[in-house]
Design an enzyme around this catalytic site. Structure first.
Site, PDB file in Angstrom:
ATOM      1  N   VAL A  33       0.833  -1.206   0.000  1.00 36.56           N
ATOM      2  CA  VAL A  33       0.000   0.000   0.000  1.00 36.56           C
ATOM      3  C   VAL A  33       0.869   1.258   0.000  1.00 36.56           C
ATOM      4  O   VAL A  33       0.516   2.269  -0.624  1.00 36.56           O
ATOM      5  CB  VAL A  33      -0.996  -0.022   1.189  1.00 36.56           C
ATOM      6  CG1 VAL A  33      -0.305   0.075   2.532  1.00 36.56           C
ATOM      7  CG2 VAL A  33      -2.027   1.080   1.030  1.00 36.56           C
ATOM      8  N   ASP A  34       2.006   1.210   0.666  1.00 35.56           N
ATOM      9  CA  ASP A  34       2.875   2.393   0.720  1.00 35.56           C
ATOM     10  C   ASP A  34       3.414   2.740  -0.671  1.00 35.56           C
ATOM     11  O   ASP A  34       3.500   3.922  -1.030  1.00 35.56           O
ATOM     12  CB  ASP A  34       4.027   2.123   1.696  1.00 35.56           C
ATOM     13  CG  ASP A  34       4.651   3.393   2.221  1.00 35.56           C
ATOM     14  OD1 ASP A  34       3.913   4.370   2.475  1.00 35.56           O
ATOM     15  OD2 ASP A  34       5.884   3.416   2.381  1.00 35.56           O
ATOM     16  N   VAL A 122       3.316  -7.465   4.008  1.00 35.91           N
ATOM     17  CA  VAL A 122       4.706  -7.884   4.189  1.00 35.91           C
ATOM     18  C   VAL A 122       5.051  -8.073   5.673  1.00 35.91           C
ATOM     19  O   VAL A 122       5.840  -8.951   6.030  1.00 35.91           O
ATOM     20  CB  VAL A 122       5.646  -6.835   3.549  1.00 35.91           C
ATOM     21  CG1 VAL A 122       7.100  -7.137   3.868  1.00 35.91           C
ATOM     22  CG2 VAL A 122       5.443  -6.802   2.049  1.00 35.91           C
ATOM     23  N   TYR A 123       4.430  -7.288   6.556  1.00 34.82           N
ATOM     24  CA  TYR A 123       4.753  -7.375   7.985  1.00 34.82           C
ATOM     25  C   TYR A 123       4.149  -8.612   8.645  1.00 34.82           C
ATOM     26  O   TYR A 123       4.486  -8.928   9.781  1.00 34.82           O
ATOM     27  CB  TYR A 123       4.355  -6.098   8.715  1.00 34.82           C
ATOM     28  CG  TYR A 123       5.345  -4.948   8.551  1.00 34.82           C
ATOM     29  CD1 TYR A 123       6.383  -5.017   7.624  1.00 34.82           C
ATOM     30  CD2 TYR A 123       5.253  -3.803   9.333  1.00 34.82           C
ATOM     31  CE1 TYR A 123       7.289  -3.974   7.482  1.00 34.82           C
ATOM     32  CE2 TYR A 123       6.161  -2.748   9.203  1.00 34.82           C
ATOM     33  CZ  TYR A 123       7.170  -2.841   8.268  1.00 34.82           C
ATOM     34  OH  TYR A 123       8.074  -1.804   8.136  1.00 34.82           O
TER      35      TYR A 123
HETATM   36  P1  ADP Z   1       2.678  -3.887   5.887  1.00 31.04           P
HETATM   37  O1  ADP Z   1       4.130  -3.761   5.522  1.00 31.04           O
HETATM   38  O2  ADP Z   1       2.259  -2.947   7.000  1.00 31.04           O
HETATM   39  O3  ADP Z   1       2.264  -5.297   6.110  1.00 31.04           O
HETATM   40  P2  ADP Z   1       1.544  -3.918   3.175  1.00 31.04           P
HETATM   41  O4  ADP Z   1       1.401  -2.761   2.262  1.00 31.04           O
HETATM   42  O5  ADP Z   1       2.481  -5.011   2.788  1.00 31.04           O
HETATM   43  O6  ADP Z   1       1.906  -3.293   4.608  1.00 31.04           O
HETATM   44  O7  ADP Z   1       0.108  -4.564   3.399  1.00 31.04           O
HETATM   45  C1  ADP Z   1      -0.889  -3.971   4.207  1.00 31.04           C
HETATM   46  C2  ADP Z   1      -2.249  -4.236   3.570  1.00 31.04           C
HETATM   47  O8  ADP Z   1      -2.452  -3.302   2.515  1.00 31.04           O
HETATM   48  C3  ADP Z   1      -2.411  -5.619   2.951  1.00 31.04           C
HETATM   49  O9  ADP Z   1      -3.703  -6.117   3.307  1.00 31.04           O
HETATM   50  C4  ADP Z   1      -2.335  -5.333   1.454  1.00 31.04           C
HETATM   51  O10 ADP Z   1      -3.089  -6.275   0.703  1.00 31.04           O
HETATM   52  C5  ADP Z   1      -2.997  -3.989   1.404  1.00 31.04           C
HETATM   53  N1  ADP Z   1      -2.783  -3.170   0.204  1.00 31.04           N
HETATM   54  C6  ADP Z   1      -1.807  -3.255  -0.742  1.00 31.04           C
HETATM   55  N2  ADP Z   1      -1.985  -2.306  -1.686  1.00 31.04           N
HETATM   56  C7  ADP Z   1      -3.094  -1.599  -1.326  1.00 31.04           C
HETATM   57  C8  ADP Z   1      -3.805  -0.504  -1.901  1.00 31.04           C
HETATM   58  N3  ADP Z   1      -3.401   0.088  -3.026  1.00 31.04           N
HETATM   59  N4  ADP Z   1      -4.911  -0.039  -1.254  1.00 31.04           N
HETATM   60  C9  ADP Z   1      -5.330  -0.613  -0.100  1.00 31.04           C
HETATM   61  N5  ADP Z   1      -4.702  -1.649   0.490  1.00 31.04           N
HETATM   62  C10 ADP Z   1      -3.596  -2.138  -0.115  1.00 31.04           C
END
Ligand code: ADP
Length: 166
Positions: A33-34, A122-123
């Site tokens: 998401v980041d 990923v976390y």
């Molecule tokens: P973290 O490193 O905190 O685990 P991630 O980005 O890997 O963060 O995942 C957190 C959540 O965000 C997951 O459920 C992932 O599927 C979701 N995610 C990834 N891309 C998006 C997006 N564009 N909008 C909303 N949620 C997303």
């Protein structure tokens, strides 16, 4: 108390005052998401993030939303716990993420906020427990935010969050 909603989709398309990103401590951008938030907000987001970094696990910091479409004005960067089996305070750190994001939202006067499922990518935080913590913490936290939207990126997360809201 805020009205809570859950939707399935990409958080960068939400029409809220502030969107939350699940960042890492550098606030320079990452995957998941980041990565999507940084792509949508443009390179100034990493510059602004780097200037206020680091952000510790459980904390939250705010920057402008730069190139994100209105009405989004702010990006709230929060750093979730890296899941390590559950005995290292992961649940409390995750709850702190939601509380700190709402506190920051209050400071900037945001009335609507969209959250991703922090730490469940990923976390590695287990999705069901994360959904329970997300909903319970937002419900229990006093805030001036009027609308909180949980944005699930996959069906399973959508179902889990919907079940917690019901
Ligand atoms: P973290 O490193 O905190 O685990 P991630 O980005 O890997 O963060 O995942 C957190 C959540 O965000 C997951 O459920 C992932 O599927 C979701 N995610 C990834 N891309 C998006 C997006 N564009 N909008 C909303 N949620 C997303």
């Amino acid at each position: 108390m805020a009205t809570l909603e859950v939707v399935l989709g990409d958080i960068t398309g939400e029409d809220v005052d502030a969107i939350v990103t699940a960042a890492n401590e550098s606030l320079l951008g990452g995957g998941g998401v980041d990565g999507a938030v940084h792509r949508a907000a443009g390179p100034r987001l990493a510059e602004a993030g780097g200037a206020i970094a680091p952000c510790g696990p459980g904390d939250a910091k705010v920057t402008p939303a730069f190139d994100l479409d209105p009405p989004v004005k702010h990006v709230i960067h929060t750093v979730g716990p890296v899941w390590d089996g559950g005995a290292y305070g992961e649940a409390e750190i995750l709850a702190s993420c939601y509380r700190r994001c709402l506190a920051v939202a209050d400071e900037i006067g945001a009335r609507s906020v969209a959250f991703p499922a922090i730490a469940t990518g990923v976390y590695g935080f287990p999705a069901k427990q994360a959904a329970r913590i997300a909903v319970r913490t937002v419900r229990e936290t006093p805030t001036k935010v009027e609308r909180v939207r949980f944005v699930a990126f996959d069906e399973e997360t959508y179902e889990l969050l919907s079940a917690e809201l019901a």
